[in-house]
Design a protein around this motif. Sequence first.
Motif, PDB file in Angstrom:
ATOM      1  N   TYR A 118       9.024  -1.016  -6.955  1.00  0.00           N
ATOM      2  CA  TYR A 118       9.155   0.386  -7.349  1.00  0.00           C
ATOM      3  C   TYR A 118       7.964   1.165  -6.807  1.00  0.00           C
ATOM      4  CZ  TYR A 118      12.509  -1.326 -10.828  1.00  0.00           C
ATOM      5  OH  TYR A 118      13.574  -1.929 -11.451  1.00  0.00           O
ATOM      6  N   PHE A 119       8.204   2.411  -6.413  1.00  0.00           N
ATOM      7  CA  PHE A 119       7.092   3.269  -6.013  1.00  0.00           C
ATOM      8  C   PHE A 119       7.456   4.716  -6.283  1.00  0.00           C
ATOM      9  CE2 PHE A 119       9.675   2.401  -2.274  1.00  0.00           C
ATOM     10  CZ  PHE A 119       9.900   3.646  -1.708  1.00  0.00           C
ATOM     11  N   SER A 120       6.424   5.542  -6.431  1.00  0.00           N
ATOM     12  CA  SER A 120       6.634   6.952  -6.771  1.00  0.00           C
ATOM     13  C   SER A 120       6.210   7.845  -5.620  1.00  0.00           C
ATOM     14  CB  SER A 120       5.834   7.313  -8.030  1.00  0.00           C
ATOM     15  OG  SER A 120       4.448   7.158  -7.816  1.00  0.00           O
ATOM     16  N   ILE A 121       6.936   8.934  -5.469  1.00  0.00           N
ATOM     17  CA  ILE A 121       6.561   9.991  -4.524  1.00  0.00           C
ATOM     18  C   ILE A 121       6.736  11.321  -5.250  1.00  0.00           C
ATOM     19  CG2 ILE A 121       6.997  11.093  -2.301  1.00  0.00           C
ATOM     20  CD1 ILE A 121       8.143   8.477  -1.276  1.00  0.00           C
ATOM     21  N   PHE A 138       0.837  -1.201   0.000  1.00  0.00           N
ATOM     22  CA  PHE A 138       0.000   0.000   0.000  1.00  0.00           C
ATOM     23  C   PHE A 138       0.871   1.249   0.000  1.00  0.00           C
ATOM     24  CE2 PHE A 138      -2.194  -3.266   2.491  1.00  0.00           C
ATOM     25  CZ  PHE A 138      -3.394  -3.366   1.810  1.00  0.00           C
ATOM     26  N   ALA A 139       0.390   2.281  -0.686  1.00  0.00           N
ATOM     27  CA  ALA A 139       0.982   3.621  -0.597  1.00  0.00           C
ATOM     28  C   ALA A 139      -0.070   4.545  -0.005  1.00  0.00           C
ATOM     29  CB  ALA A 139       1.417   4.119  -1.973  1.00  0.00           C
ATOM     30  N   GLY A 158       2.346  11.357  -5.362  1.00  0.00           N
ATOM     31  CA  GLY A 158       2.743  10.219  -6.195  1.00  0.00           C
ATOM     32  C   GLY A 158       1.915   8.995  -5.863  1.00  0.00           C
ATOM     33  N   ALA A 159       2.580   7.963  -5.313  1.00  0.00           N
ATOM     34  CA  ALA A 159       1.908   6.862  -4.628  1.00  0.00           C
ATOM     35  C   ALA A 159       1.435   5.707  -5.502  1.00  0.00           C
ATOM     36  CB  ALA A 159       0.745   7.382  -3.780  1.00  0.00           C
ATOM     37  N   PRO A 186       4.419  11.441 -10.344  1.00  0.00           N
ATOM     38  CA  PRO A 186       4.042  10.249 -11.108  1.00  0.00           C
ATOM     39  C   PRO A 186       2.862   9.514 -10.467  1.00  0.00           C
ATOM     40  CG  PRO A 186       6.396  10.278 -10.555  1.00  0.00           C
ATOM     41  CD  PRO A 186       5.713  11.278  -9.677  1.00  0.00           C
ATOM     42  N   GLN A 187       1.746   9.497 -11.173  1.00  0.00           N
ATOM     43  CA  GLN A 187       0.564   8.762 -10.698  1.00  0.00           C
ATOM     44  C   GLN A 187       0.209   7.613 -11.630  1.00  0.00           C
ATOM     45  OE1 GLN A 187      -2.590  11.590  -9.757  1.00  0.00           O
ATOM     46  NE2 GLN A 187      -1.795  11.752  -7.685  1.00  0.00           N
ATOM     47  N   GLY A 188       1.179   7.214 -12.425  1.00  0.00           N
ATOM     48  CA  GLY A 188       1.070   5.998 -13.215  1.00  0.00           C
ATOM     49  C   GLY A 188       2.389   5.275 -13.150  1.00  0.00           C
TER      50      GLY A 188
END
Length: 374
Positions: A168-171, A110-111, A156-157, A224-226
Amino acid sequence: MKQLHLILTFILLSFYSCAQQSESSVKAEDPTTVNYTTELVVPDISIPWGIAFLPDGSMLITEKAGELIHFKNGKKTLIEGVPEIYVRGQGGFMGIKLHPNYETNGWIYFAYASAEGEGEGGNTAIMRAKLNNNKLTDKEVLYKASPNSKRGQHFGARIEFDNEGYLYFSIGERGEGSANAQDLTRDCGKIYRLHDDGRIPKDNPFLNVPNAKTAIYTYGNRNPQGLIKNPYTGDIWSHEHGPKGGDEINIIKKGANYGWQIVSYGINYNGTSFTDITEKEGIEPPIFYWVPSIAPSGMAFVTSNKYPGWKGNLLVGSLKFAYLERLVLENEKVVKREKLIEKTGRVRDVVQGPDGYIYVAVEGKGIVKIVPKN
């Protein structure tokens, strides 16, 4: 002279023929629009931020305000034990992803925006947990961005795994521009890479940079939301919000700088310019950009045979214009765009289910299924 004229004419005709052949080949491969209808399969969710399918075909849905919904056999059940969510602006309960080996290890990732840690406000956190009897157990926070901020934007998330099992995850840069995005010693404005248990990979690109955040994989990212694995190449693709214009699709490369806020195809929301540079040596260019911005959220590659001609296409949600965009690709270049499910609502996420159908998270509605007509 006459001979030279004939030679030039031949060259021009050959060039024109090649151009026509290239254009014709694009058109010949260009998928026709699929006739479809939509079905609301999970109603009455205010902001369904992320969707993940369990092996039995049921759905886990994150609701931005802080709920985790399990939808099975037409019934919604609220999962207990979700982390404490910091809800502010764009922040809340956001990304969700099952471990690639979920059926053997049971991990769900989860983010979410969290108030834990340094400073007032909140910032993006990554947690993994297991689902037992409609309750989250074995919860482990793998990463928490710092410091906290009361700003309400750019969390992000999104979460994804590659073929080697890296997480990998985005913020997003939390509205701080290049101050965060271009500084390797600060969280935010980055895409990160970890082992699935939170350990830092030994080949992460900035391990030897003094004071750098060693989980960073790329930097210079705005919001980044994709984030999705290309199932055909194994590469990780992302898209991110630009300002007024300049939303981007990027292929994620180790250690790359994606340029925010040094280069951009966009301008400030008040119409002023913050840079006149769209390209610069050492900065990774996008493979595609939107002007005007569509405010992209969610992304999925189509691998299903359910939709004739869509296989290999990329689907991206639009928050700003409330539709789902279909992007036809050739050699990682966009050659055609089509709007789907227009006026249905703000699209927050899109996934292809295990049944091969496309499911879309729509704000103010819930989860919509795209059903092709025979």
